[in-house]
Every structure is written in structure tokens, then in C-alpha cells.
Design a protein around this motif. Structure first.
Motif, mmCIF file in Angstrom:
data_model
loop_
_atom_site.group_PDB
_atom_site.id
_atom_site.type_symbol
_atom_site.label_atom_id
_atom_site.label_comp_id
_atom_site.label_asym_id
_atom_site.label_seq_id
_atom_site.Cartn_x
_atom_site.Cartn_y
_atom_site.Cartn_z
ATOM 1 N N UNK A 81 0.849 -1.165 0.000
ATOM 2 C CA UNK A 81 0.000 0.000 0.000
ATOM 3 C C UNK A 81 0.893 1.226 0.000
ATOM 4 N N UNK A 82 0.697 2.063 -0.982
ATOM 5 C CA UNK A 82 1.491 3.284 -1.082
ATOM 6 C C UNK A 82 0.739 4.432 -0.425
ATOM 7 N N UNK A 83 1.457 5.210 0.344
ATOM 8 C CA UNK A 83 0.868 6.333 1.058
ATOM 9 C C UNK A 83 1.312 7.651 0.430
ATOM 10 N N UNK A 84 2.622 7.837 0.310
ATOM 11 C CA UNK A 84 3.172 9.095 -0.197
ATOM 12 C C UNK A 84 3.514 9.018 -1.682
ATOM 13 N N UNK A 85 3.208 7.900 -2.325
ATOM 14 C CA UNK A 85 3.481 7.713 -3.753
ATOM 15 C C UNK A 85 2.229 7.174 -4.430
ATOM 16 N N UNK A 86 2.038 7.499 -5.713
ATOM 17 C CA UNK A 86 0.918 6.891 -6.429
ATOM 18 C C UNK A 86 1.191 5.422 -6.771
ATOM 19 N N UNK A 87 2.461 5.044 -6.770
ATOM 20 C CA UNK A 87 2.863 3.687 -7.103
ATOM 21 C C UNK A 87 4.365 3.654 -7.280
#
Length: 74
Positions: free
Chosen positions: A1-7
């Protein structure tokens, strides 16, 4: 799960923490496919086990986290 990145679109140097009290260690996280990444620590880490959470950081920013599916054999 990415929080600070889109992927994740390629390998990225991170600090990875594998346990609640683990201070984190330098690692490279690379995409493997939808919802999967490979984490390679610069130096081997003790007690990496499936089912643990691994969190990825850049400085004080949490980039994301996931559950370890498999660990390297000793």
C-alpha cells in the motif's frame, strides 16, 4: 500500500523497517507486478519472516508498507 506515492515505477532506494522496534535499514524496493514488490536489503537483516509488516521510508516520510509474503532462506 502506497501512502506518499501513487505507485512504484522502478527500483527505489528506501529505508525499510521490518518490525515495530526495528530502526530500519537501507534497502532497494522494486516492483514485481500489481500489488507486489521485492525488497533487497543492502546488509542482511535478522528475523525477516512471512506475515510481518515492512514499512518503507524516505527521511521521515512513510512511502508505504506491505505484508511480507516470503523471506530468503538462510
Amino acid at each position: 500500500h502506497w501512502i506518499a506515492l501513487p505507485g512504484l515505477d522502478g527500483p527505489r532506494a528506501v529505508r525499510a523497517a521490518i518490525r515495530y522496534r526495528h530502526e530500519g535499514a537501507d534497502a532497494v524496493v522494486s516492483p514485481l507486478g500489481p500489488g507486489r514488490v521485492r525488497v533487497r536489503f543492502v546488509r542482511p537483516q535478522r528475523a525477516v519472516a512471512p506475515g510481518q509488516v515492512v514499512a518503507f521510508y524516505e527521511d521521515d516520510v512513510v512511502l508505504g508498507a506491505g505484508i511480507i509474503a516470503a523471506a530468503p532462506r538462510s
